[in-house]
Design an enzyme around this catalytic site. Structure first.
Site, mmCIF file in Angstrom:
data_model
loop_
_atom_site.group_PDB
_atom_site.id
_atom_site.type_symbol
_atom_site.label_atom_id
_atom_site.label_comp_id
_atom_site.label_asym_id
_atom_site.label_seq_id
_atom_site.Cartn_x
_atom_site.Cartn_y
_atom_site.Cartn_z
ATOM 1 N N GLU A 12 0.991 -1.239 0.022
ATOM 2 C CA GLU A 12 -0.064 0.005 -0.002
ATOM 3 C C GLU A 12 0.864 1.181 -0.073
ATOM 4 O OE1 GLU A 12 -3.100 0.206 -0.466
ATOM 5 O OE2 GLU A 12 -3.691 -1.825 0.011
ATOM 6 N N ASP A 66 -4.373 -10.221 -8.364
ATOM 7 C CA ASP A 66 -4.775 -9.305 -9.326
ATOM 8 C C ASP A 66 -3.673 -8.391 -9.864
ATOM 9 O OD1 ASP A 66 -4.604 -7.697 -7.050
ATOM 10 O OD2 ASP A 66 -6.642 -7.096 -7.006
ATOM 11 N N GLU A 108 -18.436 -7.259 -3.139
ATOM 12 C CA GLU A 108 -17.172 -7.613 -2.915
ATOM 13 C C GLU A 108 -17.025 -9.096 -3.676
ATOM 14 O OE1 GLU A 108 -14.064 -5.528 -0.826
ATOM 15 O OE2 GLU A 108 -15.061 -5.163 -2.712
ATOM 16 N N GLU A 163 -12.536 -0.607 -10.063
ATOM 17 C CA GLU A 163 -12.083 -1.443 -11.137
ATOM 18 C C GLU A 163 -12.990 -1.563 -12.386
ATOM 19 O OE1 GLU A 163 -9.517 -2.130 -7.819
ATOM 20 O OE2 GLU A 163 -11.766 -2.042 -7.919
#
Length: 586
Positions: free
Chosen positions: A125, A266, A359, A380
């Site tokens: 992050e 991902d 989710e 996304e």
């Protein structure tokens, strides 16, 4: 068994739009309204208003904390006490055209952000949000009218901040495999007893930021560690070409062996493609294409992607995750438009069913998964819509953008910002507005509706900057978004080359660019930043360098190529093998 039954089981999901969206019978429809021509200018301004409602409330109620809590109108630190929302929103300000606020925030960050603190931070992050955000703002500074220092883009205060933050992450990569720990203490390094288990995305999502840092600063250590981590993942893929979800970075043993394209994996795939484009690296692209074959062979069913056991290819979870919605956009980057659109339309049916993407979505059952019904305003699907609209101009993609604006405004907007949707079934809210809402969701929406934005530059305009290494073309378009939607100008990577063997390629590209745009031929003679008539630096042996250039132009020497990395939004869950949900990772 599931493989043979799947085409029948998935019909309920494919036909979901035939059912009224959740809440329609009581007049609460917020998505899937009747198709009509979308007024792009109108929705562009609505997105702008959305940004400022969130941004202004963050400044008033939450700054200098990382994130806004919109239900209680206060703030909280979440990822390290960096005023994270401010960093994440910085390049969005410029994309919206707010030059003065961009300049003000740059000053605020220089004065207020300190990385020499006793905080345990997520390596992933911190990289995508802080390092990526600072690098992007650094490279956009001149366009924003900020006075840049001599030597820019090879130097500058934001670049030094990005480098300082990245150096705090380097201890995490000191493992026997070269794969990083997931967490590092910014003051003391990796804590004793830190878990060695890291998700795949948390290992493979560094090449974009770290390679950019290495190219701008001349220090190869950042790109080197990112490539070593990528090579380790590639080396440890299964015999059928898949990678799992979590791996032990000390022993290289797979802890969670479920393979898919979603959470925990991902951005690894994303960065293979984007790293290949950014660095013109054939090896990275070939790695992705090999993975893509295995993904199609083992996880793809009727344009949906499931989770499978990485060694056997057997289905473990027939679930779609909202984080997987980046995939159509990634497919568009490699030119696979038809498959991208089919998968996108599947995902869009889920959006129209709920007014957002839960989710987790159980594909055979056509409904949400227990405890995973929320929508934290993720970007996304909107990201994929933006990429695909640039490629196809299909108006359906603008309809998704319209639906997103309507849904977020009607469900999520509160007095002090926009709140995470805790449950899409009844629209209950949660007291959090993640920084990626301003970094990604709003940005991709705005770019979807703003077709003339400078980010979409086709090369018809550009800027030429003189550096100590010669002339450099910038702002000609082709921006590469990191996984937090921070745009990186790929041309900048050629501005600060200190290695002779790479300089000739820059000169050659510039010569071609000049001949196309200005019908002006560039010479191969090196420049050192002086005006005409000034003496060259006597320490630069231009004659021997010219000789090197001529030899390598003749031999057409190929550059060494290598691997990459990647994840998406914060990953705080662990995949339970054969389970129905990701359990909270405590």
């Amino acid at each position: 068994m599931l493989r043979s039954l799947y085409p029948l089981l998935c019909l309920c999901a494919l036909h979901a739009p035939g059912r009224p969206p959740q809440g329609a019978e009581r007049g609460e429809v917020v998505a899937g309204v009747a198709a009509h021509e979308v007024d792009a200018a109108l929705y562009r301004e609505r997105v702008r208003a959305m940004f400022y409602h969130a941004y202004d409330n963050y400044l008033v109620h939450a700054f200098p904390y990382d994130e806004l809590r919109p239900l209680t109108c206060d703030g909280q630190d979440t990822w390290g006490s960096f005023s994270l929302t401010l960093i994440d929103a910085l390049d969005t300000l410029l994309i919206l055209g707010n030059v003065s606020e961009f300049q003000r925030v740059v000053d605020v960050l220089q004065e207020g952000v300190d990385f020499d603190i006793d905080v345990n931070a997520s390596v992933f992050e911190t990289n995508i949000r802080v390092v990526g955000g600072l690098l992007s703002a650094h490279l956009l500074s001149k366009k924003a009218g900020t006075e840049v220092e001599p030597g820019w883009p090879c130097s500058g205060p934001l670049l030094r901040m990005a480098e300082e933050a990245a150096r705090k992450l380097l201890p995490a990569f000191q493992t026997p495999t070269g794969m990083p720990f997931g967490t590092v203490n910014l003051l003391h390094g990796v804590n004793p007893g830190e878990t060695p288990v890291t998700c795949t995305a948390g290992i493979g999502t560094f090449i974009v930021e770290f390679a950019t840092l290495s190219h701008l600063t001349g220090d190869p250590v950042f790109e080197d560690v990112a490539r070593k981590a990528l090579k380790a993942l590639w080396k440890n893929r299964s015999d059928i070409g898949l990678v799992g979800n979590h791996i032990d970075v000390v022993t290289a043993k797979w802890v969670a062996q479920d393979a898919g394209i979603g959470a925990g994996v991902d951005s690894y795939f994303e960065y293979l493609v984007k790293g290949a484009i950014l660095l013109q690296d054939e090896e990275l692209m070939s790695m992705f294409l090999e993975y893509n074959k295995a993904i199609k062979n083992y996880t793809k069913f009727d344009d949906w992607y499931l989770w499978v056991q990485m060694y056997k290819g057997t289905v473990s979870m027939p679930i779609f995750q909202s984080l997987e919605a980046y995939w159509p956009g990634l497919q568009s980057l490699i030119g696979d438009i038809d498959n991208a659109m089919r998968t996108f339309l599947n995902y869009y049916t889920v959006w129209k069913q709920f007014g957002g993407l839960p989710e987790f979505y159980n594909i055979p059952q056509g409904y949400t998964v227990e405890k995973r019904e929320g929508y934290p305003l993720r970007p996304e699907l909107i990201e994929s819509a933006m990429y695909l609209y640039r490629a196809t101009r299909d108006p359906t993609l603008l309809e998704l953008g319209r639906d997103a604006v309507e849904s977020i405004d009607r469900i999520s907007k509160v007095e002090c910002g926009f709140a995470t949707i805790k449950d899409l079934r009844d629209h209950r809210l949660d007291n959090r507005m993640e920084s990626f809402f301003l970094a990604e969701t709003v940005k991709y929406l705005y770019l979807l509706f703003d077709t003339d934005n400078f980010i979409h530059n086709d090369g018809s305009t550009f800027d030429i900057v003189l550096t100590r290494y010669g002339e450099c073309v910038l702002d000609a378009g082709g921006y590469i978004f990191n996984t937090e939607a921070h745009p990186i100008d790929p041309a900048a990577l050629h501005c600060c080359k200190k290695q002779k063997e790479e300089r000739w390629e820059i000169e050659d590209l510039m010569r071609e660019f000049y001949s196309l745009k200005r019908n002006k031929k560039l010479t191969l003679k090196r420049t050192t930043g002086q005006s005409e008539g000034e003496s060259q630096n006597p320490s630069v042996d231009t004659s021997s360098e010219d000789g090197w250039i001529k030899r390598n132009l003749k031999n057409n020497t190929k550059r060494k190529i290598s691997p990459l990395s990647c994840p998406n939004q914060p990953f705080n869950s662990k995949l339970e093998v054969m389970g129905q949900v990701f359990l909270d990772n405590t």
